[in-house]
Design an enzyme around this catalytic site. Sequence first.
Site, short mmCIF file in Angstrom:
data_model
loop_
_atom_site.label_atom_id
_atom_site.label_comp_id
_atom_site.label_asym_id
_atom_site.label_seq_id
_atom_site.Cartn_x
_atom_site.Cartn_y
_atom_site.Cartn_z
CD1 TRP A 103 -1.73 -2.27 2.17
CD2 TRP A 103 -2.62 -1.80 0.17
NE1 TRP A 103 -2.53 -3.31 1.81
CE2 TRP A 103 -3.09 -3.06 0.59
CE3 TRP A 103 -3.03 -1.29 -1.06
CZ2 TRP A 103 -3.97 -3.81 -0.17
CZ3 TRP A 103 -3.92 -2.05 -1.83
CH2 TRP A 103 -4.37 -3.30 -1.38
CG ASP A 172 -3.28 3.73 4.50
OD1 ASP A 172 -4.27 3.49 5.22
OD2 ASP A 172 -3.06 3.13 3.43
CE LYS A 196 -8.33 -3.32 5.22
NZ LYS A 196 -8.07 -4.45 4.33
#
Length: 361
Positions: A103, A172, A196
């Site tokens: 990511w 993030d 999540k």
Amino acid sequence: MTDRAFNFNAGPGTLPVPALQQAARDILDYQGLGLGIMEMSHRSKEFMAIAEQTESLFRELLGIPNNYRILFLQGGASSQFFMVPMNLLAPGTTACYLNTGTWSAKAIKEARRFGTVDVPFSGEADNFRRLPEPTDYTVAHGCQYLYLVSNNTIFGTQFSSFPETDVMLVADMSSDILSRRIPVERFGLIFAGAQKNLGPAGVTIVIVRDDLLDRVADSVPTMLRYKTHADKQSMYNTPPCFAVYLVGEVLKWVKAQGGVEAIEQRNEEKARLIYEMIDSGDYYRGHAEPSSRSRMNVAFNLPTAELEAKFVAAAAKQKMIGLKGHRSVGGCRASIYNAFPVEGVRHLVAFMQRFERENPA
């Protein structure tokens, strides 16, 4: 609800049963209005109250200072890979990115479209088994911000503490937001996809400091400016109403559990149980180095790929789903987000013990 499977998927992850039960009622009829939560106008007083309460709970639970704005955006966390540099990285300036996995690598690629990107640390050579120590890198003078991914779902690594630097931090936190206490005031911007720990896919929450809203260049499109959404309380266009609503229900559940402090303690217990099993012998091998281990995603291998496939299939038959590891790492992965029950972790550990006995290497 004893018939529910234990959901070890990396995302979307498991959600609190009380939140789902309330949503099931509100989908059909919200508070006797005769219409469901997904049918209401986003400008109705009822939904405005939902959005305000959701923001208030989020601010309370994470201790977000008053000089930060909370935005409910669309496009997933992946859209933040380009929105962050579009808003914060002016032409001719430099941003620093720590490359700790898939990511962050994608975010680096997007940021390079807008300015210079310095990568003072990359874990790629070691397949991202560890996160950097403070002595492993130097932040270049003049960097606009230092970008990091707090938890890496694929490789099972997590920052236990955040870099000490005078450079503004941007993070993030898609896969560990609300899982532990964080020093929000040390960050200029934090973003997290909801799927999540916060709610369903469809909404991304951005926490951004007030003074950063005016940094954006005139050339940035209206919808891609944080200021646009901050000025309109995330109502510039129709927000993802149901996702925002369900985030609010999850936040109510977190508060009822005792807040982030209680969630953090439970997350530590869940992770400890699995890592103790992994460390008890040579049969299971964790991917991440112990100092970099994640409390959210436990990535591990068995002696052979054949045993790993058998493990995942046998676990699924016992209603433990989503244990297959990401293709870039292989093996297995247990994602144990906030709402994942301790009971499910104990169930997995007992299964791991039996599987090792019955399937010697």
